[in-house]
Design a protein around this motif. Sequence first.
Motif, PDB file in Angstrom:
ATOM      1  N   GLY A  33      37.722  50.613  30.465  1.00  0.00           N
ATOM      2  CA  GLY A  33      39.123  50.924  30.854  1.00  0.00           C
ATOM      3  C   GLY A  33      38.387  50.555  32.915  1.00  0.00           C
ATOM      4  N   GLU A  34      39.217  50.589  33.686  1.00  0.00           N
ATOM      5  CA  GLU A  34      39.382  50.529  34.801  1.00  0.00           C
ATOM      6  C   GLU A  34      38.578  51.418  35.761  1.00  0.00           C
ATOM      7  OE1 GLU A  34      40.746  47.662  36.486  1.00  0.00           O
ATOM      8  OE2 GLU A  34      42.081  47.130  34.313  1.00  0.00           O
ATOM      9  N   ALA A  35      37.415  51.009  36.659  1.00  0.00           N
ATOM     10  CA  ALA A  35      36.179  51.595  36.585  1.00  0.00           C
ATOM     11  C   ALA A  35      37.071  51.905  38.468  1.00  0.00           C
ATOM     12  CB  ALA A  35      35.449  50.963  36.998  1.00  0.00           C
ATOM     13  N   ALA A  36      36.138  52.843  39.203  1.00  0.00           N
ATOM     14  CA  ALA A  36      37.109  53.118  40.926  1.00  0.00           C
ATOM     15  C   ALA A  36      36.248  51.857  41.405  1.00  0.00           C
ATOM     16  CB  ALA A  36      37.004  54.353  40.613  1.00  0.00           C
ATOM     17  N   ASP A  37      36.042  51.343  41.225  1.00  0.00           N
ATOM     18  CA  ASP A  37      35.135  49.838  42.104  1.00  0.00           C
ATOM     19  C   ASP A  37      35.944  48.852  41.581  1.00  0.00           C
ATOM     20  OD1 ASP A  37      34.695  49.308  39.653  1.00  0.00           O
ATOM     21  OD2 ASP A  37      31.856  49.425  39.879  1.00  0.00           O
TER      22      ASP A  37
ATOM     23  N   THR B 131      39.768  39.462  55.577  1.00  0.00           N
ATOM     24  CA  THR B 131      40.226  40.716  55.895  1.00  0.00           C
ATOM     25  C   THR B 131      38.345  41.602  56.846  1.00  0.00           C
ATOM     26  OG1 THR B 131      39.647  41.868  54.558  1.00  0.00           O
ATOM     27  CG2 THR B 131      41.540  41.736  54.563  1.00  0.00           C
ATOM     28  N   GLY B 132      37.317  40.989  56.702  1.00  0.00           N
ATOM     29  CA  GLY B 132      36.527  41.213  57.189  1.00  0.00           C
ATOM     30  C   GLY B 132      35.603  42.574  57.118  1.00  0.00           C
ATOM     31  N   VAL B 133      36.208  43.273  55.290  1.00  0.00           N
ATOM     32  CA  VAL B 133      35.674  44.627  55.368  1.00  0.00           C
ATOM     33  C   VAL B 133      34.262  44.185  54.119  1.00  0.00           C
ATOM     34  CG1 VAL B 133      38.051  45.673  54.961  1.00  0.00           C
ATOM     35  CG2 VAL B 133      37.372  44.195  52.854  1.00  0.00           C
ATOM     36  N   GLN B 134      33.366  45.450  54.113  1.00  0.00           N
ATOM     37  CA  GLN B 134      32.938  44.100  52.270  1.00  0.00           C
ATOM     38  C   GLN B 134      33.451  44.190  51.266  1.00  0.00           C
ATOM     39  OE1 GLN B 134      29.139  44.865  52.693  1.00  0.00           O
ATOM     40  NE2 GLN B 134      30.283  44.622  54.782  1.00  0.00           N
TER      41      GLN B 134
ATOM     42  N   ALA C  39      34.757  47.309  49.187  1.00  0.00           N
ATOM     43  CA  ALA C  39      35.263  48.040  49.959  1.00  0.00           C
ATOM     44  C   ALA C  39      37.000  47.720  49.464  1.00  0.00           C
ATOM     45  CB  ALA C  39      35.770  47.843  51.047  1.00  0.00           C
ATOM     46  N   ALA C  40      36.837  45.654  49.156  1.00  0.00           N
ATOM     47  CA  ALA C  40      37.816  44.996  48.462  1.00  0.00           C
ATOM     48  C   ALA C  40      38.350  45.507  47.436  1.00  0.00           C
ATOM     49  CB  ALA C  40      37.818  43.788  48.934  1.00  0.00           C
ATOM     50  N   GLY C  41      37.710  45.580  46.510  1.00  0.00           N
ATOM     51  CA  GLY C  41      37.278  46.036  44.603  1.00  0.00           C
ATOM     52  C   GLY C  41      37.823  47.632  45.129  1.00  0.00           C
ATOM     53  N   ALA C  42      37.149  48.078  45.653  1.00  0.00           N
ATOM     54  CA  ALA C  42      37.691  49.901  45.408  1.00  0.00           C
ATOM     55  C   ALA C  42      38.987  49.787  45.648  1.00  0.00           C
ATOM     56  CB  ALA C  42      36.846  50.634  46.777  1.00  0.00           C
ATOM     57  N   ALA C  43      39.642  48.624  46.702  1.00  0.00           N
ATOM     58  CA  ALA C  43      41.269  48.855  47.488  1.00  0.00           C
ATOM     59  C   ALA C  43      42.242  48.189  46.233  1.00  0.00           C
ATOM     60  CB  ALA C  43      40.867  48.072  49.242  1.00  0.00           C
ATOM     61  N   SER C  44      41.643  47.406  45.486  1.00  0.00           N
ATOM     62  CA  SER C  44      42.143  46.867  44.551  1.00  0.00           C
ATOM     63  C   SER C  44      42.599  47.940  43.235  1.00  0.00           C
ATOM     64  CB  SER C  44      42.016  46.024  43.957  1.00  0.00           C
ATOM     65  OG  SER C  44      42.354  44.927  42.718  1.00  0.00           O
TER      66      SER C  44
ATOM     67  N   PHE D 167      46.008  52.062  40.190  1.00  0.00           N
ATOM     68  CA  PHE D 167      45.872  53.146  39.507  1.00  0.00           C
ATOM     69  C   PHE D 167      47.051  53.141  39.415  1.00  0.00           C
ATOM     70  CE2 PHE D 167      45.871  57.198  39.367  1.00  0.00           C
ATOM     71  CZ  PHE D 167      44.719  58.239  38.511  1.00  0.00           C
ATOM     72  N   GLY D 168      48.147  53.496  39.860  1.00  0.00           N
ATOM     73  CA  GLY D 168      49.379  53.847  39.381  1.00  0.00           C
ATOM     74  C   GLY D 168      49.658  52.940  37.810  1.00  0.00           C
TER      75      GLY D 168
END
Length: 130
Positions: free
Chosen positions: A54-58, A95-98, A101-106, A111-112
């Motif tokens: 399954g997909e993970a939130a990270d 983007t200058g993020v960790q 954070a990029a993985g979680a945003a992805s 998710f939809g």
Amino acid sequence: MKAMSRNLMIAAALTGGALAVAALPAAAHAIAQAASANAAKATVDAAKAQGIVGEAADGYVAIRLEAQATAEIRAAVAQMNAGRAQLYAQAAQRTGVQTAAAGAASFNERFGDIPAGQWWRDTSGAWQRK
């Protein structure tokens, strides 16, 4: 002067030809990588449909049912996650993020698209059925 011009044109043609021939192994490698990535995606998608993966939130793919995960599924998950890690690192650099954070945003964007009935793992590590 015409002879020099002709020689330059021949040299340019030969060099271009050499560059084209040199590019063939790189193109073949890229095609092989794409085919391998497509095969890994197909394996992971089939495992998702069976509830094994399954997909993970990270932002990564995770194995849900360890006992049912074959060597092929494990290798496909590892390959897919390696590709995602590269993408997340590139996005983080842009983007200058960790990277996390990029993985979680992805994941949040994707998710939809998770079909009903498939599994995903939340940030606490608990598996949820969509």
